[in-house]
Scaffold this motif. Structure first.
Motif, PDB file in Angstrom:
ATOM      1  N   VAL A  40      43.625  30.095  36.343  1.00  0.00           N
ATOM      2  CA  VAL A  40      44.226  31.137  35.517  1.00  0.00           C
ATOM      3  C   VAL A  40      45.452  31.707  36.220  1.00  0.00           C
ATOM      4  N   THR A  41      46.376  32.221  35.396  1.00  0.00           N
ATOM      5  CA  THR A  41      47.605  32.811  35.919  1.00  0.00           C
ATOM      6  C   THR A  41      47.698  34.251  35.440  1.00  0.00           C
ATOM      7  N   THR A  42      48.016  35.158  36.358  1.00  0.00           N
ATOM      8  CA  THR A  42      48.179  36.563  36.008  1.00  0.00           C
ATOM      9  C   THR A  42      49.557  36.781  35.399  1.00  0.00           C
ATOM     10  N   ARG A  43      49.806  37.985  34.890  1.00  0.00           N
ATOM     11  CA  ARG A  43      51.117  38.277  34.306  1.00  0.00           C
ATOM     12  C   ARG A  43      52.212  38.305  35.358  1.00  0.00           C
ATOM     13  N   THR A  44      51.844  38.457  36.647  1.00  0.00           N
ATOM     14  CA  THR A  44      52.839  38.452  37.724  1.00  0.00           C
ATOM     15  C   THR A  44      53.002  37.071  38.350  1.00  0.00           C
ATOM     16  N   GLY A  45      52.265  36.060  37.843  1.00  0.00           N
ATOM     17  CA  GLY A  45      52.419  34.695  38.322  1.00  0.00           C
ATOM     18  C   GLY A  45      51.416  34.254  39.369  1.00  0.00           C
ATOM     19  N   LYS A  46      50.491  35.119  39.769  1.00  0.00           N
ATOM     20  CA  LYS A  46      49.474  34.719  40.752  1.00  0.00           C
ATOM     21  C   LYS A  46      48.464  33.799  40.084  1.00  0.00           C
ATOM     22  N   LYS A  47      47.975  32.836  40.843  1.00  0.00           N
ATOM     23  CA  LYS A  47      47.009  31.876  40.318  1.00  0.00           C
ATOM     24  C   LYS A  47      45.654  32.105  40.971  1.00  0.00           C
ATOM     25  N   HIS A  48      44.588  31.958  40.170  1.00  0.00           N
ATOM     26  CA  HIS A  48      43.218  32.107  40.648  1.00  0.00           C
ATOM     27  C   HIS A  48      42.387  30.956  40.104  1.00  0.00           C
ATOM     28  N   LEU A  49      41.334  30.599  40.817  1.00  0.00           N
ATOM     29  CA  LEU A  49      40.408  29.564  40.395  1.00  0.00           C
ATOM     30  C   LEU A  49      39.076  30.234  40.094  1.00  0.00           C
ATOM     31  N   LEU A  50      38.567  30.057  38.862  1.00  0.00           N
ATOM     32  CA  LEU A  50      37.334  30.695  38.422  1.00  0.00           C
ATOM     33  C   LEU A  50      36.364  29.664  37.869  1.00  0.00           C
ATOM     34  N   GLU A  51      35.088  30.002  37.868  1.00  0.00           N
ATOM     35  CA  GLU A  51      34.084  29.167  37.219  1.00  0.00           C
ATOM     36  C   GLU A  51      34.246  29.325  35.709  1.00  0.00           C
ATOM     37  N   ALA A  52      34.222  28.209  34.979  1.00  0.00           N
ATOM     38  CA  ALA A  52      34.355  28.271  33.529  1.00  0.00           C
ATOM     39  C   ALA A  52      33.150  28.955  32.893  1.00  0.00           C
ATOM     40  N   SER A  53      32.023  28.930  33.563  1.00  0.00           N
ATOM     41  CA  SER A  53      30.799  29.534  33.024  1.00  0.00           C
ATOM     42  C   SER A  53      30.668  31.016  33.372  1.00  0.00           C
ATOM     43  N   ASP A  54      31.654  31.600  34.010  1.00  0.00           N
ATOM     44  CA  ASP A  54      31.598  33.013  34.390  1.00  0.00           C
ATOM     45  C   ASP A  54      31.468  33.875  33.132  1.00  0.00           C
ATOM     46  N   PRO A  55      30.426  34.726  33.057  1.00  0.00           N
ATOM     47  CA  PRO A  55      30.232  35.531  31.842  1.00  0.00           C
ATOM     48  C   PRO A  55      31.306  36.601  31.653  1.00  0.00           C
ATOM     49  N   ASN A  56      32.081  36.903  32.672  1.00  0.00           N
ATOM     50  CA  ASN A  56      33.143  37.896  32.558  1.00  0.00           C
ATOM     51  C   ASN A  56      34.426  37.326  31.979  1.00  0.00           C
ATOM     52  N   VAL A  57      34.509  36.014  31.838  1.00  0.00           N
ATOM     53  CA  VAL A  57      35.691  35.368  31.283  1.00  0.00           C
ATOM     54  C   VAL A  57      35.439  35.104  29.804  1.00  0.00           C
ATOM     55  N   ARG A  58      36.309  35.651  28.977  1.00  0.00           N
ATOM     56  CA  ARG A  58      36.169  35.444  27.539  1.00  0.00           C
ATOM     57  C   ARG A  58      37.546  35.497  26.885  1.00  0.00           C
ATOM     58  N   LYS A  59      37.611  34.993  25.690  1.00  0.00           N
ATOM     59  CA  LYS A  59      38.861  34.994  24.944  1.00  0.00           C
ATOM     60  C   LYS A  59      39.142  36.401  24.414  1.00  0.00           C
ATOM     61  N   ALA A  60      40.389  36.820  24.521  1.00  0.00           N
ATOM     62  CA  ALA A  60      40.794  38.127  24.002  1.00  0.00           C
ATOM     63  C   ALA A  60      40.824  38.075  22.482  1.00  0.00           C
ATOM     64  N   ASP A  61      40.371  39.141  21.852  1.00  0.00           N
ATOM     65  CA  ASP A  61      40.408  39.183  20.389  1.00  0.00           C
ATOM     66  C   ASP A  61      41.766  39.695  19.906  1.00  0.00           C
ATOM     67  N   ILE A  62      41.970  39.660  18.606  1.00  0.00           N
ATOM     68  CA  ILE A  62      43.269  40.025  18.035  1.00  0.00           C
ATOM     69  C   ILE A  62      43.613  41.488  18.313  1.00  0.00           C
ATOM     70  N   PHE A  63      42.616  42.370  18.319  1.00  0.00           N
ATOM     71  CA  PHE A  63      42.847  43.780  18.614  1.00  0.00           C
ATOM     72  C   PHE A  63      43.404  43.955  20.026  1.00  0.00           C
ATOM     73  N   GLN A  64      42.841  43.241  20.997  1.00  0.00           N
ATOM     74  CA  GLN A  64      43.329  43.327  22.372  1.00  0.00           C
ATOM     75  C   GLN A  64      44.737  42.766  22.496  1.00  0.00           C
ATOM     76  N   HIS A  65      45.041  41.694  21.769  1.00  0.00           N
ATOM     77  CA  HIS A  65      46.394  41.146  21.787  1.00  0.00           C
ATOM     78  C   HIS A  65      47.412  42.168  21.286  1.00  0.00           C
ATOM     79  N   LEU A  66      47.048  42.906  20.268  1.00  0.00           N
ATOM     80  CA  LEU A  66      47.971  43.898  19.718  1.00  0.00           C
ATOM     81  C   LEU A  66      48.085  45.132  20.606  1.00  0.00           C
ATOM     82  N   MET A  67      46.959  45.640  21.084  1.00  0.00           N
ATOM     83  CA  MET A  67      46.952  46.863  21.884  1.00  0.00           C
ATOM     84  C   MET A  67      47.564  46.676  23.271  1.00  0.00           C
ATOM     85  N   TYR A  68      47.309  45.521  23.885  1.00  0.00           N
ATOM     86  CA  TYR A  68      47.708  45.291  25.278  1.00  0.00           C
ATOM     87  C   TYR A  68      48.723  44.162  25.416  1.00  0.00           C
TER      88      TYR A  68
END
Length: 79
Positions: A40-68
Motif C-alpha cells: 500500500v502507498t500513503t498519500r505522502t508516497g510511503k510504502k507499507h507491506l500488509l497482510e491481505a487478511s488483516d481485518p483492519n484493511v477494508r475498502k472505503a465506501d462512497i461516503f468516506q471518499h466524499l468526506m475525506y
C-alpha cells in the motif's frame, strides 16, 4: 501522548498519563503479492507491506471518499 485533530474514540489510559485513540488512514493498494500480502502507498508516497487478511484493511465506501477526498492519494502522486 496527545491525540491530534483526526483522533477518534479517545479515552485516557489507566493512570491518565497517556491516551488510547484511533486515527483513520487512507491508503491505495499498489500491488497484490502471491504470498498473501499487499503493498500500500500513503498519500505522502510511503510504502507499507500488509497482510491481505488483516481485518483492519477494508475498502472505503462512497461516503468516506466524499468526506475525506483530500486524504486519499491521487493517481498522479503514486506513479
Amino acid at each position: 501522548f496527545c491525540p491530534g485533530p483526526r483522533a477518534r474514540q479517545v479515552f485516557p489510559l489507566e493512570h491518565g498519563e497517556e491516551y488510547h485513540y484511533v486515527v483513520d488512514k487512507f491508503w491505495k493498494i499498489t500491488k497484490v503479492n502471491s504470498d498473501g500480502t499487499i503493498e500500500v502507498t500513503t498519500r505522502t508516497g510511503k510504502k507499507h507491506l500488509l497482510e491481505a487478511s488483516d481485518p483492519n484493511v477494508r475498502k472505503a465506501d462512497i461516503f468516506q471518499h466524499l468526506m475525506y477526498r483530500k486524504r486519499f492519494p491521487q493517481l498522479s502522486e503514486i506513479q
